[in-house]
Design a protein around this motif. Structure first.
Motif, PDB file in Angstrom:
ATOM      1  N   GLY A 157       0.792  -1.223   0.000  1.00  0.00           N
ATOM      2  CA  GLY A 157       0.000   0.000   0.000  1.00  0.00           C
ATOM      3  C   GLY A 157       0.826   1.276   0.000  1.00  0.00           C
ATOM      4  O   GLY A 157       0.333   2.331   0.419  1.00  0.00           O
ATOM      5  N   LEU A 158       2.054   1.192  -0.494  1.00  0.00           N
ATOM      6  CA  LEU A 158       2.932   2.358  -0.536  1.00  0.00           C
ATOM      7  C   LEU A 158       3.100   2.854  -1.975  1.00  0.00           C
ATOM      8  O   LEU A 158       2.770   2.150  -2.930  1.00  0.00           O
ATOM      9  CB  LEU A 158       4.303   2.006   0.050  1.00  0.00           C
ATOM     10  N   THR A 159       3.601   4.071  -2.124  1.00  0.00           N
ATOM     11  CA  THR A 159       3.849   4.625  -3.449  1.00  0.00           C
ATOM     12  C   THR A 159       4.765   3.701  -4.236  1.00  0.00           C
ATOM     13  O   THR A 159       5.845   3.340  -3.771  1.00  0.00           O
ATOM     14  CB  THR A 159       4.500   6.018  -3.336  1.00  0.00           C
ATOM     15  N   HIS A 160       4.326   3.308  -5.422  1.00  0.00           N
ATOM     16  CA  HIS A 160       5.119   2.381  -6.216  1.00  0.00           C
ATOM     17  C   HIS A 160       5.402   2.897  -7.619  1.00  0.00           C
ATOM     18  O   HIS A 160       6.079   2.231  -8.394  1.00  0.00           O
ATOM     19  CB  HIS A 160       4.403   1.029  -6.313  1.00  0.00           C
ATOM     20  N   ARG A 161       4.900   4.067  -7.926  1.00  0.00           N
ATOM     21  CA  ARG A 161       5.175   4.691  -9.221  1.00  0.00           C
ATOM     22  C   ARG A 161       5.772   6.074  -8.999  1.00  0.00           C
ATOM     23  O   ARG A 161       5.358   6.805  -8.103  1.00  0.00           O
ATOM     24  CB  ARG A 161       3.896   4.830 -10.050  1.00  0.00           C
ATOM     25  N   GLY A 162       6.709   6.441  -9.839  1.00  0.00           N
ATOM     26  CA  GLY A 162       7.214   7.800  -9.849  1.00  0.00           C
ATOM     27  C   GLY A 162       8.249   8.142  -8.798  1.00  0.00           C
ATOM     28  O   GLY A 162       8.827   9.227  -8.837  1.00  0.00           O
ATOM     29  N   TYR A 163       8.503   7.246  -7.845  1.00  0.00           N
ATOM     30  CA  TYR A 163       9.419   7.609  -6.770  1.00  0.00           C
ATOM     31  C   TYR A 163      10.876   7.673  -7.215  1.00  0.00           C
ATOM     32  O   TYR A 163      11.741   8.139  -6.457  1.00  0.00           O
ATOM     33  CB  TYR A 163       9.268   6.651  -5.582  1.00  0.00           C
ATOM     34  N   LYS A 164      11.154   7.218  -8.436  1.00  0.00           N
ATOM     35  CA  LYS A 164      12.530   7.286  -8.922  1.00  0.00           C
ATOM     36  C   LYS A 164      12.854   8.630  -9.556  1.00  0.00           C
ATOM     37  O   LYS A 164      14.000   8.856  -9.951  1.00  0.00           O
ATOM     38  CB  LYS A 164      12.793   6.141  -9.906  1.00  0.00           C
ATOM     39  N   ARG A 165      11.849   9.496  -9.637  1.00  0.00           N
ATOM     40  CA  ARG A 165      12.132  10.849 -10.103  1.00  0.00           C
ATOM     41  C   ARG A 165      12.886  11.610  -9.024  1.00  0.00           C
ATOM     42  O   ARG A 165      12.757  11.327  -7.834  1.00  0.00           O
ATOM     43  CB  ARG A 165      10.836  11.587 -10.457  1.00  0.00           C
ATOM     44  N   ALA A 166      13.663  12.576  -9.447  1.00  0.00           N
ATOM     45  CA  ALA A 166      14.565  13.306  -8.547  1.00  0.00           C
ATOM     46  C   ALA A 166      13.833  13.826  -7.321  1.00  0.00           C
ATOM     47  O   ALA A 166      12.800  14.497  -7.424  1.00  0.00           O
ATOM     48  CB  ALA A 166      15.210  14.471  -9.302  1.00  0.00           C
ATOM     49  N   GLY A 167      14.360  13.498  -6.144  1.00  0.00           N
ATOM     50  CA  GLY A 167      13.861  14.030  -4.890  1.00  0.00           C
ATOM     51  C   GLY A 167      12.705  13.289  -4.268  1.00  0.00           C
ATOM     52  O   GLY A 167      12.359  13.549  -3.115  1.00  0.00           O
ATOM     53  N   LEU A 168      12.081  12.359  -4.995  1.00  0.00           N
ATOM     54  CA  LEU A 168      10.879  11.708  -4.480  1.00  0.00           C
ATOM     55  C   LEU A 168      11.176  10.467  -3.636  1.00  0.00           C
ATOM     56  O   LEU A 168      10.301   9.999  -2.913  1.00  0.00           O
ATOM     57  CB  LEU A 168       9.940  11.346  -5.631  1.00  0.00           C
ATOM     58  N   ALA A 169      12.387   9.940  -3.727  1.00  0.00           N
ATOM     59  CA  ALA A 169      12.730   8.777  -2.905  1.00  0.00           C
ATOM     60  C   ALA A 169      12.604   9.118  -1.422  1.00  0.00           C
ATOM     61  O   ALA A 169      12.201   8.280  -0.611  1.00  0.00           O
ATOM     62  CB  ALA A 169      14.146   8.300  -3.223  1.00  0.00           C
ATOM     63  N   SER A 170      12.924  10.354  -1.054  1.00  0.00           N
ATOM     64  CA  SER A 170      12.848  10.761   0.347  1.00  0.00           C
ATOM     65  C   SER A 170      11.428  10.667   0.885  1.00  0.00           C
ATOM     66  O   SER A 170      11.206  10.255   2.024  1.00  0.00           O
ATOM     67  CB  SER A 170      13.372  12.191   0.512  1.00  0.00           C
ATOM     68  N   ASP A 171      10.445  11.038   0.050  1.00  0.00           N
ATOM     69  CA  ASP A 171       9.047  10.941   0.474  1.00  0.00           C
ATOM     70  C   ASP A 171       8.659   9.492   0.724  1.00  0.00           C
ATOM     71  O   ASP A 171       7.939   9.186   1.684  1.00  0.00           O
ATOM     72  CB  ASP A 171       8.132  11.547  -0.590  1.00  0.00           C
ATOM     73  N   LEU A 172       9.135   8.596  -0.131  1.00  0.00           N
ATOM     74  CA  LEU A 172       8.817   7.185   0.051  1.00  0.00           C
ATOM     75  C   LEU A 172       9.467   6.635   1.307  1.00  0.00           C
ATOM     76  O   LEU A 172       8.868   5.822   2.022  1.00  0.00           O
ATOM     77  CB  LEU A 172       9.250   6.378  -1.178  1.00  0.00           C
ATOM     78  N   VAL A 173      10.687   7.069   1.604  1.00  0.00           N
ATOM     79  CA  VAL A 173      11.346   6.643   2.845  1.00  0.00           C
ATOM     80  C   VAL A 173      10.498   7.036   4.050  1.00  0.00           C
ATOM     81  O   VAL A 173      10.293   6.233   4.971  1.00  0.00           O
ATOM     82  CB  VAL A 173      12.759   7.237   2.953  1.00  0.00           C
ATOM     83  N   SER A 174       9.984   8.257   4.051  1.00  0.00           N
ATOM     84  CA  SER A 174       9.144   8.708   5.160  1.00  0.00           C
ATOM     85  C   SER A 174       7.902   7.843   5.288  1.00  0.00           C
ATOM     86  O   SER A 174       7.515   7.434   6.399  1.00  0.00           O
ATOM     87  CB  SER A 174       8.743  10.168   4.955  1.00  0.00           C
ATOM     88  N   SER A 175       7.276   7.521   4.152  1.00  0.00           N
ATOM     89  CA  SER A 175       6.071   6.676   4.176  1.00  0.00           C
ATOM     90  C   SER A 175       6.401   5.263   4.658  1.00  0.00           C
ATOM     91  O   SER A 175       5.644   4.663   5.422  1.00  0.00           O
ATOM     92  CB  SER A 175       5.453   6.612   2.773  1.00  0.00           C
ATOM     93  N   LEU A 176       7.539   4.743   4.216  1.00  0.00           N
ATOM     94  CA  LEU A 176       7.946   3.398   4.609  1.00  0.00           C
ATOM     95  C   LEU A 176       8.194   3.324   6.112  1.00  0.00           C
ATOM     96  O   LEU A 176       7.745   2.383   6.786  1.00  0.00           O
ATOM     97  CB  LEU A 176       9.210   2.991   3.846  1.00  0.00           C
TER      98      LEU A 176
END
Length: 246
Positions: A157-176
Motif C-alpha cells: 500500500g505504498l507509493t510504487h510509481r514515480g518515486y525514482k524521479r529526482a527528490g521523491l525517494a525521500s518521500d517514500l522513505v518517510s512513508s515506509l
C-alpha cells in the motif's frame, strides 16, 4: 535472520546493496551501499539467510527456443493475426504475466528491454553462487529469490510509481518508516533518501524476508517447471507488519 537486497544493474555504480538484520519486533539496516561489485554481492549473499535480487533470473523459454531455432534459419512466422501474442510470449515470462494479472504492473521484458544487460550479470552471479557447480534455483525456493520492489510496494500500500524521479525517494522513505516503525535505517537513511537504487535494495531485502518466512507467492506445481527455467518474482502476500515477529 539476515536478509540481503540487491538492486542489480549492469554496471557496479548503479547497483545497490542492503543488509537487514532481523530480531523479534525489529529490523535494522546494518549496511547499505551503492557501487556494489560482484565480489561484494557474492560475499553478502553467502552471509545471508535469504537474498532478494531485483533483476530477472532467466529468459522466457519461448524466447530461448526462438533464438536457438533462428540460428539455423528455421523460425516459422506466426499465423495471420497472431503476431502480437506471438511476440508477447517471446518478450514476457510466465512470472511477468502473473505479476501483471495480480498487480497491474508490467515488469520490463528481459528479452526486449535494457534490463537484459543486468540479467547477463545476474546469470554470472548465479553461477558464482552455485555450490559445487549445482545450478541455483531460479524459482525462489533456495537462498536467492527474484523480487520486484515496485510490486512489493504496491502490495504494502505504498507509493510504487514515480518515486525514482529526482527528490521523491525521500518521500517514500518517510512513508515506509511510518508504515514500518520497527524498521531502522540507521546511518543509511540519508543514502536511501537521496538514492532510489539504495532504497530499492532495502525494499528487496524486505521482500526477501517475506519469501524466507513463507509470506510471499510461490509457483504452483503447474507453474514450477517454467519458474525453474525463467525465474519467479516473489510478491509479498501480507502486510508489512507480518514481516517482524511479535
Amino acid at each position: 535472520m539476515i536478509t540481503v537486497g540487491v538492486d542489480l544493474a549492469a554496471a557496479d555504480e548503479r547497483s545497490g546493496l542492503a543488509v537487514v538484520e532481523w530480531s523479534p519486533g525489529r529490523a535494522v539496516v546494518s549496511d547499505a551501499s551503492l557501487g556494489a561489485s560482484d565480489a561484494e554481492i557474492i560475499s553478502a549473499v553467502r552471509a545471508s539467510d535469504k537474498a532478494g535480487i531485483d533483476c530477472p533470473l532467466g529468459w522466457p523459454a519461448a524466447f530461448v527456443s526462438f533464438v536457438a531455432t533462428h540460428e539455423h534459419g528455421l523460425v516459422s512466422p506466426p499465423p495471420p493475426g497472431a503476431g502480437a501474442m506471438w511476440r508477447r510470449r517471446l518478450a514476457y515470462r510466465m512470472t511477468d504475466e502473473v505479476v501483471r494479472a495480480s498487480t497491474g504492473l508490467i515488469p520490463m521484458s528481459v528479452s526486449a528491454d535494457r534490463i537484459g544487460h543486468a540479467a547477463f550479470r545476474a546469470a554470472g552471479l548465479l553461477s558464482l553462487l552455485s555450490p559445487d557447480g549445482a545450478p541455483l534455483s531460479r524459482a525462489g525456493d533456495g537462498q536467492v529469490v527474484e523480487v520486484y520492489p515496485a510490486a512489493s510496494l504496491w502490495g504494502w500500500g505504498l507509493t510504487h510509481r514515480g518515486y525514482k524521479r529526482a527528490g521523491l525517494a525521500s518521500d517514500l522513505v518517510s512513508s515506509l518508516l511510518t508504515a514500518a516503525p520497527w524498521l531502522s535505517l540507521g546511518s543509511f537513511e540519508p543514502l536511501c533518501r537521496r538514492s532510489h537504487d539504495a532504497l530499492d535494495a532495502v525494499v528487496a531485502a524486505l521482500a526477501a524476508r517475506a519469501a524466507a518466512t513463507d509470506r510471499a507467492t510461490r509457483p504452483t506445481a503447474e507453474q514450477l517447471p517454467a519458474a525453474a527455467i525463467e525465474g519467479w518474482i516473489a510478491l509479498p502476500a501480507g502486510p508489512l507488519a507480518d514481516l517482524v515477529d511479535p
